[in-house]
Design a protein around this motif. Sequence first.
Motif, PDB file in Angstrom:
ATOM      1  N   GLY A 297       0.999  -1.147  -0.013  1.00  0.00           N
ATOM      2  CA  GLY A 297      -0.119   0.079  -0.031  1.00  0.00           C
ATOM      3  C   GLY A 297       0.757   1.117  -0.149  1.00  0.00           C
ATOM      4  O   GLY A 297       0.632   2.113  -0.692  1.00  0.00           O
ATOM      5  N   ALA A 298       1.928   1.070   0.879  1.00  0.00           N
ATOM      6  CA  ALA A 298       2.432   2.350   1.022  1.00  0.00           C
ATOM      7  C   ALA A 298       3.473   2.601  -0.481  1.00  0.00           C
ATOM      8  O   ALA A 298       3.838   3.841  -0.959  1.00  0.00           O
ATOM      9  N   ALA A 299       3.816   1.387  -1.116  1.00  0.00           N
ATOM     10  CA  ALA A 299       4.565   1.579  -2.556  1.00  0.00           C
ATOM     11  C   ALA A 299       3.642   2.172  -3.452  1.00  0.00           C
ATOM     12  O   ALA A 299       4.064   3.021  -4.223  1.00  0.00           O
ATOM     13  N   THR A 300       2.530   1.695  -3.558  1.00  0.00           N
ATOM     14  CA  THR A 300       1.474   2.393  -4.505  1.00  0.00           C
ATOM     15  C   THR A 300       1.088   3.595  -4.380  1.00  0.00           C
ATOM     16  O   THR A 300       1.167   4.453  -5.061  1.00  0.00           O
ATOM     17  N   ARG A 301       1.081   4.140  -2.964  1.00  0.00           N
ATOM     18  CA  ARG A 301       0.876   5.499  -2.606  1.00  0.00           C
ATOM     19  C   ARG A 301       1.973   6.310  -2.930  1.00  0.00           C
ATOM     20  O   ARG A 301       1.723   7.424  -3.601  1.00  0.00           O
ATOM     21  N   ALA A 302       3.157   5.858  -2.880  1.00  0.00           N
ATOM     22  CA  ALA A 302       4.398   6.506  -3.239  1.00  0.00           C
ATOM     23  C   ALA A 302       4.452   6.817  -4.888  1.00  0.00           C
ATOM     24  O   ALA A 302       4.780   7.869  -5.429  1.00  0.00           O
ATOM     25  N   ALA A 303       4.119   5.553  -5.473  1.00  0.00           N
ATOM     26  CA  ALA A 303       4.129   5.547  -6.990  1.00  0.00           C
ATOM     27  C   ALA A 303       3.049   6.572  -7.499  1.00  0.00           C
ATOM     28  O   ALA A 303       3.353   7.127  -8.723  1.00  0.00           O
ATOM     29  N   LEU A 304       1.952   6.452  -7.021  1.00  0.00           N
ATOM     30  CA  LEU A 304       0.914   7.505  -7.594  1.00  0.00           C
ATOM     31  C   LEU A 304       1.278   8.880  -7.185  1.00  0.00           C
ATOM     32  O   LEU A 304       1.139   9.774  -8.235  1.00  0.00           O
ATOM     33  N   LEU A 305       1.929   9.244  -6.004  1.00  0.00           N
ATOM     34  CA  LEU A 305       2.479  10.638  -5.839  1.00  0.00           C
ATOM     35  C   LEU A 305       3.552  10.999  -6.752  1.00  0.00           C
ATOM     36  O   LEU A 305       3.353  12.182  -7.348  1.00  0.00           O
ATOM     37  N   ASP A 306       4.490  10.234  -6.922  1.00  0.00           N
ATOM     38  CA  ASP A 306       5.597  10.410  -7.955  1.00  0.00           C
ATOM     39  C   ASP A 306       5.106  10.544  -9.492  1.00  0.00           C
ATOM     40  O   ASP A 306       5.513  11.494 -10.302  1.00  0.00           O
TER      41      ASP A 306
ATOM     42  N   ASP B 105      -4.285   9.959 -16.335  1.00  0.00           N
ATOM     43  CA  ASP B 105      -2.842  10.089 -16.722  1.00  0.00           C
ATOM     44  C   ASP B 105      -2.124   9.854 -15.722  1.00  0.00           C
ATOM     45  O   ASP B 105      -0.997   9.157 -15.918  1.00  0.00           O
ATOM     46  N   VAL B 106      -2.477  10.068 -14.361  1.00  0.00           N
ATOM     47  CA  VAL B 106      -1.628   9.737 -13.245  1.00  0.00           C
ATOM     48  C   VAL B 106      -1.525   8.122 -13.031  1.00  0.00           C
ATOM     49  O   VAL B 106      -0.633   7.486 -12.791  1.00  0.00           O
ATOM     50  N   VAL B 107      -2.654   7.419 -13.109  1.00  0.00           N
ATOM     51  CA  VAL B 107      -2.700   5.957 -12.824  1.00  0.00           C
ATOM     52  C   VAL B 107      -2.042   5.256 -13.819  1.00  0.00           C
ATOM     53  O   VAL B 107      -1.369   4.306 -13.817  1.00  0.00           O
ATOM     54  N   ALA B 108      -1.931   5.849 -15.061  1.00  0.00           N
ATOM     55  CA  ALA B 108      -1.379   5.110 -16.266  1.00  0.00           C
ATOM     56  C   ALA B 108       0.342   5.105 -15.883  1.00  0.00           C
ATOM     57  O   ALA B 108       0.962   4.209 -16.295  1.00  0.00           O
ATOM     58  N   LYS B 109       0.712   6.443 -15.752  1.00  0.00           N
ATOM     59  CA  LYS B 109       2.012   6.711 -15.279  1.00  0.00           C
ATOM     60  C   LYS B 109       2.527   5.810 -14.201  1.00  0.00           C
ATOM     61  O   LYS B 109       3.764   5.106 -14.065  1.00  0.00           O
ATOM     62  N   ALA B 110       1.751   5.655 -13.109  1.00  0.00           N
ATOM     63  CA  ALA B 110       2.127   4.833 -12.202  1.00  0.00           C
ATOM     64  C   ALA B 110       1.733   3.356 -11.974  1.00  0.00           C
ATOM     65  O   ALA B 110       2.341   2.597 -11.206  1.00  0.00           O
ATOM     66  N   LYS B 111       1.260   2.830 -13.381  1.00  0.00           N
ATOM     67  CA  LYS B 111       1.110   1.652 -13.515  1.00  0.00           C
ATOM     68  C   LYS B 111       0.154   1.236 -12.394  1.00  0.00           C
ATOM     69  O   LYS B 111       0.342   0.185 -11.792  1.00  0.00           O
ATOM     70  N   ALA B 112      -0.946   1.653 -12.093  1.00  0.00           N
ATOM     71  CA  ALA B 112      -1.869   1.540 -11.065  1.00  0.00           C
ATOM     72  C   ALA B 112      -3.077   1.397 -11.485  1.00  0.00           C
ATOM     73  O   ALA B 112      -3.388   1.909 -12.871  1.00  0.00           O
ATOM     74  N   SER B 113      -4.212   1.385 -10.521  1.00  0.00           N
ATOM     75  CA  SER B 113      -5.432   1.268 -10.940  1.00  0.00           C
ATOM     76  C   SER B 113      -6.301   2.506 -10.400  1.00  0.00           C
ATOM     77  O   SER B 113      -5.752   3.139  -9.503  1.00  0.00           O
ATOM     78  N   VAL B 114      -7.523   2.891 -11.161  1.00  0.00           N
ATOM     79  CA  VAL B 114      -7.989   3.915 -10.628  1.00  0.00           C
ATOM     80  C   VAL B 114      -8.735   3.662  -9.216  1.00  0.00           C
ATOM     81  O   VAL B 114      -8.680   4.531  -8.413  1.00  0.00           O
ATOM     82  N   GLY B 115      -9.059   2.556  -9.164  1.00  0.00           N
ATOM     83  CA  GLY B 115      -9.490   2.000  -7.786  1.00  0.00           C
ATOM     84  C   GLY B 115      -8.148   2.491  -6.667  1.00  0.00           C
ATOM     85  O   GLY B 115      -8.590   2.707  -5.471  1.00  0.00           O
ATOM     86  N   SER B 116      -7.063   2.084  -7.111  1.00  0.00           N
ATOM     87  CA  SER B 116      -6.001   2.183  -5.993  1.00  0.00           C
ATOM     88  C   SER B 116      -6.015   3.637  -5.848  1.00  0.00           C
ATOM     89  O   SER B 116      -5.461   3.863  -4.477  1.00  0.00           O
ATOM     90  N   LEU B 117      -5.866   4.426  -6.591  1.00  0.00           N
ATOM     91  CA  LEU B 117      -5.890   5.747  -6.573  1.00  0.00           C
ATOM     92  C   LEU B 117      -6.784   6.348  -5.528  1.00  0.00           C
ATOM     93  O   LEU B 117      -6.632   7.019  -4.508  1.00  0.00           O
ATOM     94  N   TYR B 118      -8.106   6.062  -5.821  1.00  0.00           N
ATOM     95  CA  TYR B 118      -9.223   6.521  -4.803  1.00  0.00           C
ATOM     96  C   TYR B 118      -9.294   5.614  -3.630  1.00  0.00           C
ATOM     97  O   TYR B 118      -9.780   6.178  -2.550  1.00  0.00           O
ATOM     98  N   HIS B 119      -8.506   4.698  -3.210  1.00  0.00           N
ATOM     99  CA  HIS B 119      -8.302   4.040  -2.020  1.00  0.00           C
ATOM    100  C   HIS B 119      -7.173   5.095  -1.180  1.00  0.00           C
ATOM    101  O   HIS B 119      -7.486   5.099   0.007  1.00  0.00           O
ATOM    102  N   HIS B 120      -6.429   5.356  -1.778  1.00  0.00           N
ATOM    103  CA  HIS B 120      -5.131   6.364  -1.124  1.00  0.00           C
ATOM    104  C   HIS B 120      -5.629   7.897  -0.971  1.00  0.00           C
ATOM    105  O   HIS B 120      -5.332   8.646  -0.060  1.00  0.00           O
ATOM    106  N   PHE B 121      -6.222   8.532  -2.126  1.00  0.00           N
ATOM    107  CA  PHE B 121      -6.708   9.935  -2.334  1.00  0.00           C
ATOM    108  C   PHE B 121      -7.904   9.899  -2.760  1.00  0.00           C
ATOM    109  O   PHE B 121      -8.576   9.239  -3.390  1.00  0.00           O
ATOM    110  N   SER B 122      -8.497  11.039  -2.344  1.00  0.00           N
ATOM    111  CA  SER B 122      -9.834  11.568  -2.739  1.00  0.00           C
ATOM    112  C   SER B 122     -10.011  11.842  -4.157  1.00  0.00           C
ATOM    113  O   SER B 122     -11.187  12.066  -4.708  1.00  0.00           O
ATOM    114  N   GLY B 123      -9.003  12.279  -4.687  1.00  0.00           N
ATOM    115  CA  GLY B 123      -8.930  12.670  -6.294  1.00  0.00           C
ATOM    116  C   GLY B 123      -7.669  13.469  -6.744  1.00  0.00           C
ATOM    117  O   GLY B 123      -6.809  13.665  -5.689  1.00  0.00           O
TER     118      GLY B 123
END
Length: 203
Positions: free
Chosen positions: A13-22, A40-58
């Motif tokens: 979870g911490a790694a995903t959060r850091a990747a999203l912020l980067d 754009d953010v989730v594509a660059k982070a190689k994450a999912s939209v769901g993981s973004l909204y798990h860590h951030f409100s938007g």
Amino acid sequence: MSSDVERLATGRGAATRAALLDAAREVFVEKGFAEAGVTDVVAKAKASVGSLYHHFSGKADLYLTLFEEFQARQAQRTKQAAREVRAEGESDPMRVFLAAAHAYLAGSLEERELAALFLRGDGPPGFEVIMRERLRTWAKRNAALFDDDEGALVVVVTGALAAAVSEVVLSEDETAARRLADDVLAIIGRIRPVTSAGGTSTG
């Protein structure tokens, strides 16, 4: 076993959060806040939209988190600089302020793209209010270095430094920016408070 699983999940979870912020930092710097999208953010982070909204409100939450973490690093830099110069025996409030100011400018140059992002005026709604409040807090922190009757001095040096940060960070020539930073600090260092008699202090 369950504790190991929990630690692994926390680490992921911490790694995903850091990747999203980067990724958000890169996207915001490249496109600006208004033009950047969550996709754009989730594509660059190689994450999912769901993981973004798990860590951030938007998108705004990503931007504000980047800002708060940058400010925390800047606060650490300035406090460390002030501590070091005091440990060397410095007691002149202006010299302590200048040491902290130098650290703040150096941090702004070290993270220039990120600092510029927050100064361009392209942020989420209400961000200008947050910036103004942060400047007031910064002024109050600086005021603690000086005597109570030197409020005007605090306004002048804080305002001058804030303007210098903006000019330095947004300059296209990094060498010129560093020279400007040194020149501004040299000028600020010559400022002294007005005495009650209407002259200036020479202490």
